[in-house]
Write a protein that holds these residues in place. Structure first.
Motif, PDB file in Angstrom:
ATOM      1  N   ARG A  45       0.847  -1.191   0.000  1.00  9.60           N
ATOM      2  CA  ARG A  45       0.000   0.000   0.000  1.00  9.60           C
ATOM      3  C   ARG A  45       0.883   1.242   0.000  1.00  9.60           C
ATOM      4  NH1 ARG A  45      -5.419   0.973   1.208  1.00  9.60           N
ATOM      5  NH2 ARG A  45      -5.928   2.842   2.408  1.00  9.60           N
ATOM      6  N   ILE A  46       0.814   2.018  -1.105  1.00 15.91           N
ATOM      7  CA  ILE A  46       1.684   3.181  -1.284  1.00 15.91           C
ATOM      8  C   ILE A  46       0.833   4.430  -1.485  1.00 15.91           C
ATOM      9  CG2 ILE A  46       3.486   4.233  -2.690  1.00 15.91           C
ATOM     10  CD1 ILE A  46       4.513   1.511  -3.395  1.00 15.91           C
ATOM     11  N   ASP A  47       1.178   5.478  -0.750  1.00 11.09           N
ATOM     12  CA  ASP A  47       0.502   6.773  -0.861  1.00 11.09           C
ATOM     13  C   ASP A  47       1.199   7.633  -1.902  1.00 11.09           C
ATOM     14  OD1 ASP A  47      -0.759   9.338  -0.174  1.00 11.09           O
ATOM     15  OD2 ASP A  47       1.100   9.740   0.921  1.00 11.09           O
ATOM     16  N   VAL A  48       0.400   8.235  -2.807  1.00 11.69           N
ATOM     17  CA  VAL A  48       0.924   9.165  -3.810  1.00 11.69           C
ATOM     18  C   VAL A  48       0.185  10.490  -3.674  1.00 11.69           C
ATOM     19  CG1 VAL A  48       1.561   7.332  -5.411  1.00 11.69           C
ATOM     20  CG2 VAL A  48      -0.704   8.375  -5.585  1.00 11.69           C
ATOM     21  N   LEU A  49       0.773  11.552  -4.215  1.00 13.56           N
ATOM     22  CA  LEU A  49       0.153  12.871  -4.099  1.00 13.56           C
ATOM     23  C   LEU A  49      -1.149  12.959  -4.884  1.00 13.56           C
ATOM     24  CD1 LEU A  49       3.263  15.224  -4.301  1.00 13.56           C
ATOM     25  CD2 LEU A  49       1.759  14.890  -2.346  1.00 13.56           C
ATOM     26  N   GLY A  50      -1.269  12.227  -5.961  1.00 16.57           N
ATOM     27  CA  GLY A  50      -2.475  12.230  -6.780  1.00 16.57           C
ATOM     28  C   GLY A  50      -2.410  11.089  -7.770  1.00 16.57           C
ATOM     29  N   LEU A  51      -3.564  10.630  -8.228  1.00 13.28           N
ATOM     30  CA  LEU A  51      -3.588   9.472  -9.118  1.00 13.28           C
ATOM     31  C   LEU A  51      -3.162   9.818 -10.541  1.00 13.28           C
ATOM     32  CD1 LEU A  51      -6.810   7.681  -7.831  1.00 13.28           C
ATOM     33  CD2 LEU A  51      -4.421   7.116  -7.373  1.00 13.28           C
ATOM     34  N   ARG A  52      -2.989  11.120 -10.840  1.00 13.41           N
ATOM     35  CA  ARG A  52      -2.429  11.528 -12.129  1.00 13.41           C
ATOM     36  C   ARG A  52      -0.999  12.040 -11.979  1.00 13.41           C
ATOM     37  NH1 ARG A  52      -6.254  11.539 -16.029  1.00 13.41           N
ATOM     38  NH2 ARG A  52      -8.445  11.695 -15.404  1.00 13.41           N
ATOM     39  N   SER A  53      -0.435  11.916 -10.783  1.00 14.58           N
ATOM     40  CA  SER A  53       0.915  12.407 -10.536  1.00 14.58           C
ATOM     41  C   SER A  53       1.948  11.489 -11.160  1.00 14.58           C
ATOM     42  CB  SER A  53       1.160  12.506  -9.029  1.00 14.58           C
ATOM     43  OG  SER A  53       1.191  11.197  -8.462  1.00 14.58           O
ATOM     44  N   ALA A  54       3.182  11.995 -11.269  1.00 16.58           N
ATOM     45  CA  ALA A  54       4.263  11.199 -11.843  1.00 16.58           C
ATOM     46  C   ALA A  54       4.491   9.922 -11.055  1.00 16.58           C
ATOM     47  CB  ALA A  54       5.546  12.034 -11.877  1.00 16.58           C
ATOM     48  N   GLN A  55       4.352  10.006  -9.708  1.00 15.48           N
ATOM     49  CA  GLN A  55       4.554   8.796  -8.902  1.00 15.48           C
ATOM     50  C   GLN A  55       3.566   7.706  -9.305  1.00 15.48           C
ATOM     51  OE1 GLN A  55       3.579  11.890  -7.662  1.00 15.48           O
ATOM     52  NE2 GLN A  55       4.260  12.055  -5.551  1.00 15.48           N
ATOM     53  N   ALA A  56       2.292   8.088  -9.461  1.00  8.13           N
ATOM     54  CA  ALA A  56       1.268   7.109  -9.824  1.00  8.13           C
ATOM     55  C   ALA A  56       1.486   6.586 -11.242  1.00  8.13           C
ATOM     56  CB  ALA A  56      -0.127   7.732  -9.693  1.00  8.13           C
ATOM     57  N   VAL A  57       1.879   7.467 -12.148  1.00  8.38           N
ATOM     58  CA  VAL A  57       2.109   7.054 -13.535  1.00  8.38           C
ATOM     59  C   VAL A  57       3.222   6.008 -13.600  1.00  8.38           C
ATOM     60  CG1 VAL A  57       2.926   7.839 -15.796  1.00  8.38           C
ATOM     61  CG2 VAL A  57       1.232   9.201 -14.534  1.00  8.38           C
ATOM     62  N   ILE A  58       4.322   6.256 -12.884  1.00 10.17           N
ATOM     63  CA  ILE A  58       5.449   5.319 -12.923  1.00 10.17           C
ATOM     64  C   ILE A  58       5.107   4.034 -12.178  1.00 10.17           C
ATOM     65  CG2 ILE A  58       7.862   4.972 -12.279  1.00 10.17           C
ATOM     66  CD1 ILE A  58       8.281   7.954 -12.745  1.00 10.17           C
ATOM     67  N   LEU A  59       4.362   4.144 -11.081  1.00  4.21           N
ATOM     68  CA  LEU A  59       3.919   2.937 -10.384  1.00  4.21           C
ATOM     69  C   LEU A  59       3.024   2.086 -11.288  1.00  4.21           C
ATOM     70  CD1 LEU A  59       3.122   4.086  -6.737  1.00  4.21           C
ATOM     71  CD2 LEU A  59       4.816   2.384  -7.448  1.00  4.21           C
ATOM     72  N   HIS A  60       2.193   2.747 -12.085  1.00  5.79           N
ATOM     73  CA  HIS A  60       1.344   2.013 -13.021  1.00  5.79           C
ATOM     74  C   HIS A  60       2.198   1.292 -14.065  1.00  5.79           C
ATOM     75  CE1 HIS A  60      -1.626   1.832 -16.522  1.00  5.79           C
ATOM     76  NE2 HIS A  60      -2.080   0.983 -15.611  1.00  5.79           N
ATOM     77  N   ASP A  61       3.231   1.968 -14.571  1.00  2.01           N
ATOM     78  CA  ASP A  61       4.143   1.317 -15.520  1.00  2.01           C
ATOM     79  C   ASP A  61       4.809   0.105 -14.875  1.00  2.01           C
ATOM     80  OD1 ASP A  61       3.552   3.221 -17.417  1.00  2.01           O
ATOM     81  OD2 ASP A  61       5.318   4.460 -16.997  1.00  2.01           O
ATOM     82  N   TYR A  62       5.209   0.253 -13.611  1.00  2.00           N
ATOM     83  CA  TYR A  62       5.835  -0.855 -12.892  1.00  2.00           C
ATOM     84  C   TYR A  62       4.857  -2.021 -12.752  1.00  2.00           C
ATOM     85  CZ  TYR A  62       7.496  -3.547  -8.885  1.00  2.00           C
ATOM     86  OH  TYR A  62       7.872  -4.570  -8.052  1.00  2.00           O
ATOM     87  N   TRP A  63       3.624  -1.714 -12.396  1.00  2.00           N
ATOM     88  CA  TRP A  63       2.615  -2.771 -12.210  1.00  2.00           C
ATOM     89  C   TRP A  63       2.320  -3.475 -13.532  1.00  2.00           C
ATOM     90  CZ3 TRP A  63      -2.361  -3.233 -14.227  1.00  2.00           C
ATOM     91  CH2 TRP A  63      -3.125  -4.276 -13.687  1.00  2.00           C
TER      92      TRP A  63
END
Length: 316
Positions: free
Chosen positions: A90-108
């Motif tokens: 379970r990882i917290d990101v600043l927003g679901l369109r943020s760079a963190q979420a985008v890269i996590l999606h690529d990882y997944w």
């Protein structure tokens, strides 16, 4: 109290749509609606108002949300106690369109067997996010405490990646045709960044950025969300904003907005990951390695002082 009803409420609050919550929970939208309606009857309050875009929390819903998160986290910890390794990362990101979420999606997408739960704590103070990591409410949080000495002793912070900034403008803006821009060309522009919260990590970032390059960053007015900001840019000949190169923004094709890289130096926002110092979730190491494998921003790179200090310390 039905813990699955509470979980449905939390996911709907974080995602803003009942259908998205239902998709994540593996149930129908009707089931989520019924669970939340039952919870509202039990609490004798309304938790959501329905809008054209989905659902928004009422004042009672906003008050209940942190307690609901604690309930869900407590249930998850109880399950984990008897079924080690069964809980999603379970990882917290600043927003679901943020760079963190985008890269996590690529990882997944590259590792579809990974059990990953991406959430947004919707807090501005990174110390609150650190407390959530300390309490086990989340396994990690993409937040930065600019003075690491103020972190809880059992929470550590590692550098994830640096996010290059781009200027976002409408088609009538004087810089709309530029392929790249240097920071000196941003002087005297009205760079509108609503939602800069005092004492937040991004407030410190913009304070240093303004001082370093003599920029005019305007944070006036309430933050009505990205859609309103994009509407304003499309109609304006003098307003611009700054966005992360990997942040995901979606706008109608007729807006014809332009994302222009900033170079010489590249202006970069440093992103860190807070996680427990001991016994972190076993899935975190692969995530950290994935972020470490990303290509760095093109140099030379400007970073705020706390990130430059952290980088020098890490290299020693």
């Amino acid at each position: 109290m039905d813990s699955e009803a509470v979980r449905s409420f939390v996911r709907a609050a974080e995602l803003g749509q009942l259908q998205h919550a239902a998709d994540e929970l593996g149930v129908t939208q009707q089931a989520v609606s019924k669970r939340i309606a039952s919870l509202e009857r039990e609490l004798a309050v309304r938790l959501f108002t329905r809008t054209a875009r989905g659902v928004e929390l009422t004042l009672d819903g906003q008050v209940f949300l942190p307690h609901a998160r604690s309930i869900v986290a407590g249930v998850d910890r109880a399950v984990t106690a008897v079924r080690p390794g069964s809980r999603a990362l379970r990882i917290d990101v600043l927003g679901l369109r943020s760079a963190q979420a985008v890269i996590l999606h690529d990882y997944w997408r590259s590792n579809p067997g990974i059990d990953l739960d991406v959430v947004t704590l919707k807090v501005d103070d990174p110390h609150v996010a650190a407390a959530a990591v300390q309490a086990g409410d989340v396994d990690a949080s993409f937040r930065t405490v600019t003075d690491p000495a103020t972190l809880p002793r059992d929470v550590q912070m590692v550098r994830a990646f640096d996010s290059p900034l781009e200027l976002l403008v409408g088609p009538r803006h004087p810089l709309a045709s530029a392929r790249t821009l240097t920071p000196d060309r941003l002087r005297k522009l009205r760079i509108w960044v609503p939602g800069i919260v005092p004492r937040s990590e991004w407030a410190e970032f913009y304070d240093e950025l303004v001082t370093a390059f003599d920029l005019r960053v305007d944070a006036t007015g309430p933050n009505f969300g990205n859609e309103v900001l994009l509407d304003a840019l499309a109609d304006s000949s003098d307003v611009a904003t700054l966005v992360g190169a990997r942040d995901r923004y979606i706008w109608p094709a007729n807006y014809d907005l332009r994302r222009i890289p900033i170079v010489e130096p590249t202006l970069a926002y440093p992103l860190h990951l807070m996680l427990p110092r001991t016994n972190p979730h076993p899935g975190l190491r692969a995530v950290i390695n994935h972020f470490a494998s990303l290509a760095p921003p093109p140099g030379p790179v400007w970073l705020p002082s706390w990130a430059r200090t952290a980088r020098r310390s890490a290299d020693q």
